[in-house]
Design a protein around this motif. Structure first.
Motif, short mmCIF file in Angstrom:
data_model
loop_
_atom_site.label_atom_id
_atom_site.label_comp_id
_atom_site.label_asym_id
_atom_site.label_seq_id
_atom_site.Cartn_x
_atom_site.Cartn_y
_atom_site.Cartn_z
N HIS A 42 0.86 -1.19 0.00
CA HIS A 42 0.00 0.00 0.00
C HIS A 42 0.90 1.23 0.00
O HIS A 42 1.76 1.36 0.85
CB HIS A 42 -0.88 -0.03 1.24
N ARG A 43 0.70 2.13 -0.95
CA ARG A 43 1.62 3.26 -1.09
C ARG A 43 0.93 4.61 -0.98
O ARG A 43 1.41 5.58 -1.51
CB ARG A 43 2.36 3.16 -2.42
N GLU A 44 -0.18 4.67 -0.29
CA GLU A 44 -0.84 5.95 -0.09
C GLU A 44 -0.11 6.72 1.01
O GLU A 44 0.10 6.18 2.09
CB GLU A 44 -2.29 5.76 0.29
N ALA A 46 3.65 12.31 17.08
CA ALA A 46 3.68 10.96 17.66
C ALA A 46 4.52 10.01 16.82
O ALA A 46 4.99 8.98 17.32
CB ALA A 46 2.25 10.42 17.80
N ASP A 47 4.76 10.34 15.55
CA ASP A 47 5.57 9.51 14.65
C ASP A 47 7.04 9.90 14.66
O ASP A 47 7.84 9.30 13.95
CB ASP A 47 5.04 9.64 13.21
N ALA A 48 7.42 10.90 15.44
CA ALA A 48 8.78 11.45 15.38
C ALA A 48 9.87 10.40 15.64
O ALA A 48 10.87 10.36 14.94
CB ALA A 48 8.93 12.62 16.35
N GLY A 49 9.69 9.57 16.63
CA GLY A 49 10.71 8.56 16.94
C GLY A 49 10.87 7.55 15.81
O GLY A 49 11.99 7.21 15.43
N GLU A 50 9.77 7.11 15.25
CA GLU A 50 9.83 6.15 14.14
C GLU A 50 10.41 6.81 12.89
O GLU A 50 11.21 6.20 12.17
CB GLU A 50 8.43 5.60 13.87
N LEU A 51 10.05 8.07 12.64
CA LEU A 51 10.61 8.81 11.52
C LEU A 51 12.13 8.90 11.67
O LEU A 51 12.88 8.67 10.72
CB LEU A 51 9.98 10.20 11.45
N GLU A 103 2.01 -2.40 6.14
CA GLU A 103 1.63 -3.29 7.24
C GLU A 103 1.92 -2.65 8.59
O GLU A 103 2.45 -3.29 9.50
CB GLU A 103 2.32 -4.65 7.08
N GLY A 104 1.60 -1.35 8.69
CA GLY A 104 1.76 -0.63 9.93
C GLY A 104 3.13 -0.01 10.15
O GLY A 104 3.29 0.90 10.97
#
Length: 157
Positions: free
Chosen positions: A3-5, A12-17, A64-65
């Motif tokens: 999925h590429r949307e 909240a995504d800063a650490g994963e980024l 997938e998350g």
């Protein structure tokens, strides 16, 4: 086919980024023989600060998350600045970078007439990708044994 949307990322995504960014930059650190490239030295607080700055938007693609690609877009009025287009190393070459950049372009502000970005001269794969997507080199600036390559794309009305 993953999925590429693109999705808008939040603080909240800063650490994963930051994790994706640090993993993705390793090959460029080696190629440029420079361990101090900004994506490698940026702190978590600096990453979080981007989300608080209204001129920046941060986009990503999850598969997938899992965050597998990310990019930052700065609104400069009649231009946008594309920064930190990163793809997780195990997902590079699978079209995530192209998909994210194309999707980001679709979300540029209506006032934008040009898109600009830069990368290091040893980032051959990225330079080929950007050229294929319509970005043209405008100039280079010497930097510690390599050059920073500046690119621009004129956007359709």
């Amino acid at each position: 086919m993953p999925h590429r949307e693109p999705i808008a990322l939040t603080v909240a995504d800063a650490g994963e980024l930051m994790t994706v960014q640090r993993a993705a930059i390793v090959s460029e650190l080696r190629a440029h023989r420079d361990l101090d490239l900004p994506p490698a030295t940026e702190t978590l607080d600096e990453v979080r600060a981007v989300f608080d700055d209204p001129v920046w938007s941060v986009w990503g693609i999850r598969d997938e998350g899992r965050l597998v690609a990310c990019v930052r877009i700065r609104d400069d009025g009649d231009a946008v600045w594309i920064a930190r287009l990163m793809v997780a190393p195990d997902r590079q070459g699978q079209g995530f970078g192209s998909a994210l950049l194309a999707a980001a372009e679709a979300h540029f502000p209506a006032s934008a007439r040009r898109a600009r970005m830069s990368t290091g001269s040893a980032a051959e794969h990225q330079l080929k990708l950007y050229a294929r997507l319509g970005y043209q080199e405008t100039h280079r600036i010497p930097q510690s044994g390599y050059e920073v390559v500046y690119l621009e794309k004129v956007l359709d009305d």
